[in-house]
Design an enzyme around this catalytic site. Structure first.
Site, PDB file in Angstrom:
ATOM      1  N   GLY A 261      11.447 -21.813  27.594  1.00  0.00           N
ATOM      2  CA  GLY A 261      10.991 -21.202  26.352  1.00  0.00           C
ATOM      3  C   GLY A 261       9.831 -21.981  25.764  1.00  0.00           C
ATOM      4  O   GLY A 261       9.138 -22.737  26.462  1.00  0.00           O
ATOM      5  N   SER A 262       9.642 -21.826  24.478  1.00  0.00           N
ATOM      6  CA  SER A 262       8.499 -22.438  23.798  1.00  0.00           C
ATOM      7  C   SER A 262       8.681 -23.951  23.662  1.00  0.00           C
ATOM      8  O   SER A 262       9.796 -24.471  23.809  1.00  0.00           O
ATOM      9  CB  SER A 262       8.391 -21.828  22.408  1.00  0.00           C
TER      10      SER A 262
ATOM     11  N   GLY B 104      11.990 -26.589  23.186  1.00  0.00           N
ATOM     12  CA  GLY B 104      12.179 -27.854  23.905  1.00  0.00           C
ATOM     13  C   GLY B 104      12.527 -28.987  22.963  1.00  0.00           C
ATOM     14  O   GLY B 104      13.404 -29.810  23.261  1.00  0.00           O
TER      15      GLY B 104
ATOM     16  N   GLU C  24      11.601 -26.301  30.736  1.00  0.00           N
ATOM     17  CA  GLU C  24      10.463 -25.538  31.271  1.00  0.00           C
ATOM     18  C   GLU C  24       9.834 -24.840  30.078  1.00  0.00           C
ATOM     19  O   GLU C  24      10.259 -23.753  29.688  1.00  0.00           O
ATOM     20  CB  GLU C  24      10.943 -24.503  32.295  1.00  0.00           C
TER      21      GLU C  24
ATOM     22  N   CYS D  89       4.119 -18.083  31.262  1.00  0.00           N
ATOM     23  CA  CYS D  89       3.933 -19.499  30.905  1.00  0.00           C
ATOM     24  C   CYS D  89       2.692 -20.030  31.588  1.00  0.00           C
ATOM     25  O   CYS D  89       2.033 -20.942  31.096  1.00  0.00           O
ATOM     26  CB  CYS D  89       5.159 -20.305  31.312  1.00  0.00           C
TER      27      CYS D  89
HETATM   28  P1  NAD Z   1      11.614 -18.782  22.890  1.00  0.00           P
HETATM   29  O1  NAD Z   1      11.435 -20.264  22.814  1.00  0.00           O
HETATM   30  O2  NAD Z   1      11.426 -17.980  21.675  1.00  0.00           O
HETATM   31  O3  NAD Z   1      13.099 -18.441  23.422  1.00  0.00           O
HETATM   32  C1  NAD Z   1      13.554 -18.872  24.673  1.00  0.00           C
HETATM   33  C2  NAD Z   1      15.080 -18.856  24.688  1.00  0.00           C
HETATM   34  O4  NAD Z   1      15.555 -19.863  23.796  1.00  0.00           O
HETATM   35  C3  NAD Z   1      15.702 -17.541  24.209  1.00  0.00           C
HETATM   36  O5  NAD Z   1      16.830 -17.247  24.992  1.00  0.00           O
HETATM   37  C4  NAD Z   1      16.112 -17.874  22.778  1.00  0.00           C
HETATM   38  O6  NAD Z   1      17.159 -17.078  22.295  1.00  0.00           O
HETATM   39  C5  NAD Z   1      16.564 -19.319  22.953  1.00  0.00           C
HETATM   40  N1  NAD Z   1      16.615 -20.104  21.710  1.00  0.00           N
HETATM   41  C6  NAD Z   1      15.820 -20.009  20.628  1.00  0.00           C
HETATM   42  N2  NAD Z   1      16.191 -20.914  19.688  1.00  0.00           N
HETATM   43  C7  NAD Z   1      17.238 -21.600  20.207  1.00  0.00           C
HETATM   44  C8  NAD Z   1      18.063 -22.664  19.744  1.00  0.00           C
HETATM   45  N3  NAD Z   1      17.899 -23.199  18.531  1.00  0.00           N
HETATM   46  N4  NAD Z   1      19.031 -23.130  20.544  1.00  0.00           N
HETATM   47  C9  NAD Z   1      19.214 -22.614  21.788  1.00  0.00           C
HETATM   48  N5  NAD Z   1      18.496 -21.590  22.282  1.00  0.00           N
HETATM   49  C10 NAD Z   1      17.512 -21.088  21.498  1.00  0.00           C
HETATM   50  O7  NAD Z   1      10.639 -18.273  24.067  1.00  0.00           O
HETATM   51  P2  NAD Z   1      10.263 -16.780  24.473  1.00  0.00           P
HETATM   52  O8  NAD Z   1       9.391 -16.182  23.440  1.00  0.00           O
HETATM   53  O9  NAD Z   1      11.472 -16.039  24.924  1.00  0.00           O
HETATM   54  O10 NAD Z   1       9.394 -17.052  25.801  1.00  0.00           O
HETATM   55  C11 NAD Z   1       8.075 -17.460  25.794  1.00  0.00           C
HETATM   56  C12 NAD Z   1       7.950 -18.965  25.911  1.00  0.00           C
HETATM   57  O11 NAD Z   1       8.609 -19.456  27.076  1.00  0.00           O
HETATM   58  C13 NAD Z   1       6.490 -19.383  26.074  1.00  0.00           C
HETATM   59  O12 NAD Z   1       6.264 -20.557  25.336  1.00  0.00           O
HETATM   60  C14 NAD Z   1       6.366 -19.641  27.561  1.00  0.00           C
HETATM   61  O13 NAD Z   1       5.311 -20.481  27.927  1.00  0.00           O
HETATM   62  C15 NAD Z   1       7.707 -20.249  27.853  1.00  0.00           C
HETATM   63  N6  NAD Z   1       8.059 -20.156  29.260  1.00  0.00           N
HETATM   64  C16 NAD Z   1       7.989 -21.281  30.018  1.00  0.00           C
HETATM   65  C17 NAD Z   1       8.250 -21.209  31.381  1.00  0.00           C
HETATM   66  C18 NAD Z   1       8.137 -22.424  32.252  1.00  0.00           C
HETATM   67  O14 NAD Z   1       8.633 -22.372  33.364  1.00  0.00           O
HETATM   68  N7  NAD Z   1       7.502 -23.496  31.818  1.00  0.00           N
HETATM   69  C19 NAD Z   1       8.618 -19.990  31.959  1.00  0.00           C
HETATM   70  C20 NAD Z   1       8.711 -18.857  31.150  1.00  0.00           C
HETATM   71  C21 NAD Z   1       8.418 -18.952  29.792  1.00  0.00           C
END
Ligand code: NAD
Length: 521
Positions: free
Chosen positions: A254-255, A259, A276, A310
């Site tokens: 995720g974002s 992380g 990631e 990503c």
């Molecule tokens: P996001 O960070 O909004 O959410 C990702 C996941 O985290 C979701 O399942 C969300 O419900 C969960 N989440 C959110 N807050 C949380 C918390 N407090 N505790 C636990 N889980 C929580 O990301 P998104 O909008 O779904 O995806 C886009 C982001 O993901 C971009 O920043 C992209 O670069 C990144 N991404 C990275 C990779 C990689 O391999 N590096 C791959 C795909 C996406």
């Protein structure tokens, strides 16, 4: 959309959802403990929408904290027997899982296009990626090897072995709703771990379909209880997963903000995490590059998945000699990109995932403008059509604009001009994130400098290949704010196991290491 088109789309959505017994507009459970779906989700229900029309596809009953605790308890219990199944037999389960995805590839790809909005060819590629990682994991299941190290002590053997870790909590992003979590499932399962999966709330139906495939191939087998699904909000069920000390490893995609949260919560209980996170990826094109190759790579890297990868190319660094010409060619290529229904042949760019994503795109462009960036192409929300469609945007930016350090998760490309390779490398490395990067050149010396210790600081550094579209054979992941995690192939499996160092004394003396003497009788 005319009434006729709305009706046609509904029929299409109904058929796609029907392949997984999901009723259009109906209510479905997003909670499955150990294979079978339960109706007692304690979280607030969520609506999931078709991003191409904005219409509700279904209402999903989500997990609450209690569901999460139960899923972890069940996964913890299942681990006790799963870890004892010989690894090649676990590999056999993953082989069947790969076959399950092969069989349902088209159905699942169409569902991905419908709910996530990526074009069908990319959606098929996404399912293929799950199949590929399953194939890799099957072989891996016979290769989870340790090593023998020369012992300094007579009649001693010093070895390392790898053992199953425990429950793996997989938190995944919307943009790769099955491929990236799939890297985790396949490898974790052959490693002897069990899984609790919390997918994105933007793509719950895709995760429910994946869970069904898993259930289809494991029902009645020893793997029946090793995989649980908890659709739910990050702030509630996600936090519960992070805090649970029975979860040995969190794989979080995720974002960068996610992380930070995962790092803090998991470190508090001395757990383990594979992170990631976001990217801010650059392509550098030098004067001596093959511009035809570079153009295709940049077009796919920027517009593919509507800029929601990503690894999307977010920054384009052009050497001054070719800058004007290359930018003109890129604008011409952008003009040919067909934006529209991701399920239709010939569409190259579908919608953004949600209305919030459209708002981020608009706000991002407004901020770029405020900071002095100049719009070269696009920048418009396609408000005349239903759904969340935007034009891809190209902006001329300068390296001192603070916003170029951020990942705006939308198709916005910053373009910069530089004089030298070293200036380009400095710019590439100047952002907090460190996921993917690509250099286009025909100079061997330039390519090798780019790949040297003074070159790209990213987890992925390519030559004459763009930033997007990695193969699963290599380890995937990025440095700095991208989190440092590695997934998929190579030796990424080691992140899903625990290492044990063993010293065996088969002699009749007890020599101490480093020649230490301790004579007691
Ligand atoms: P996001 O960070 O909004 O959410 C990702 C996941 O985290 C979701 O399942 C969300 O419900 C969960 N989440 C959110 N807050 C949380 C918390 N407090 N505790 C636990 N889980 C929580 O990301 P998104 O909008 O779904 O995806 C886009 C982001 O993901 C971009 O920043 C992209 O670069 C990144 N991404 C990275 C990779 C990689 O391999 N590096 C791959 C795909 C996406």
């Amino acid at each position: 959309m005319s009434t006729k088109l709305v009706d046609e789309r509904r029929l299409q959505a109904k058929t796609i959802l029907g392949a997984f017994d999901l009723p259009l507009g109906g209510t479905v459970s997003g909670v499955a403990h150990g294979g079978s779906f339960v109706q007692s989700g304690t979280g607030a229900p969520i609506e999931t929408r078709d991003p191409s029309t904005g219409e509700v596809l279904a209402h999903v009953l989500t997990a609450g904290e209690d569901d999460c605790k139960l899923a972890v308890a069940k996964a913890h219990e299942a681990f006790k027997s799963w870890r004892l199944v010989p690894a090649p037999h676990r590999g056999e389960v993953v082989r069947r899982l790969g076959d399950g995805f092969r069989k349902r590839k088209e159905d699942l790809a169409r569902l991905i296009s419908l709910e996530n909005g990526k074009v069908l060819s990319e959606a098929r590629g996404e399912v293929q990626e799950v199949i590929d990682i399953c194939d890799l994991a099957v072989g891996q299941s016979r290769q989870l090897f340790g090593r023998e190290i020369a012992s300094e002590r007579r009649d001693h053997r010093l070895v390392e072995q790898w053992l199953p870790l425990g429950v793996v909590g997989i938190i995944s992003a919307f943009n790769f709703p099955v491929a990236v979590p799939g890297w985790g499932w396949a490898i974790a399962l052959v490693c002897g771990d069990t899984i609790v999966w919390k997918p994105s709330s933007h793509t719950p139906l895709i995760s429910i379909a994946a869970q069904q495939i898993f259930h289809e191939v494991t029902a009645g087998t020893e793997a029946e209880k090793v995989f649980s699904l908890i659709v739910g909000r990050g702030g509630a069920v996600g936090e519960a997963l992070l805090a649970d000390d029975r979860v040995a490893l969190i794989q979080a995609t995720g974002s960068c903000a996610l992380g930070d949260r995962v790092s803090a919560a998991v470190a508090k209980r001395s757990g383990r995490a594979i992170l990631e996170l976001g990217g801010n990826n650059a392509v550098i094109v030098l004067d001596d590059a093959d511009l035809r190759l570079a153009l295709r790579a940049v077009a796919f890297g920027t517009v593919g998945t509507a800029g929601q990868r990503c690894t999307t190319t977010r920054r384009l660094i052009l050497q001054r000699g070719i800058a004007g010409r290359f930018l003109d060619q890129l604008v011409a290529a952008y003009r040919t990109v067909k934006i529209g229904d991701p399920l239709e042949d010939g569409t190259l760019m579908g919608p953004l995932v949600s209305s919030e994503a459209v708002r981020d795109y608009e706000e991002g462009l407004a901020e770029i403008h405020r900071q002095g960036g100049k719009l070269v192409y696009g920048g418009t929300v396609l408000a005349e059509r239903a759904g969340y469609f935007v034009e891809p945007a190209i902006v001329q930016s300068t390296k001192d604009m603070p916003i170029v350090r951020e990942e705006i998760f939308a198709p916005i490309l910053h373009v910069f001009e530089v004089d030298t390779l070293d200036e380009a490398i400095e710019l590439n490395n100047s952002v907090p994130q460190g996921l993917s990067s690509g250099l286009f050149t025909t100079s061997l010396a330039a390519a090798e400098r780019w790949l040297s210790a003074v070159g790209s600081d990213c987890g992925i550094a390519n030559v004459n290949v763009g930033t997007s579209g990695a193969e699963i054979g290599g380890a995937f992941g990025g440095e700095k704010a991208t989190g440092g995690g590695r997934q998929a192939g190579s030796d990424a499996w080691k992140g899903y196991m625990r290492r044990q160092t063993i010293t065996i004394n088969y002699g009749s003396e007890l020599p101490l290491a480093q020649g230490v003497e301790f004579p007691v009788d």
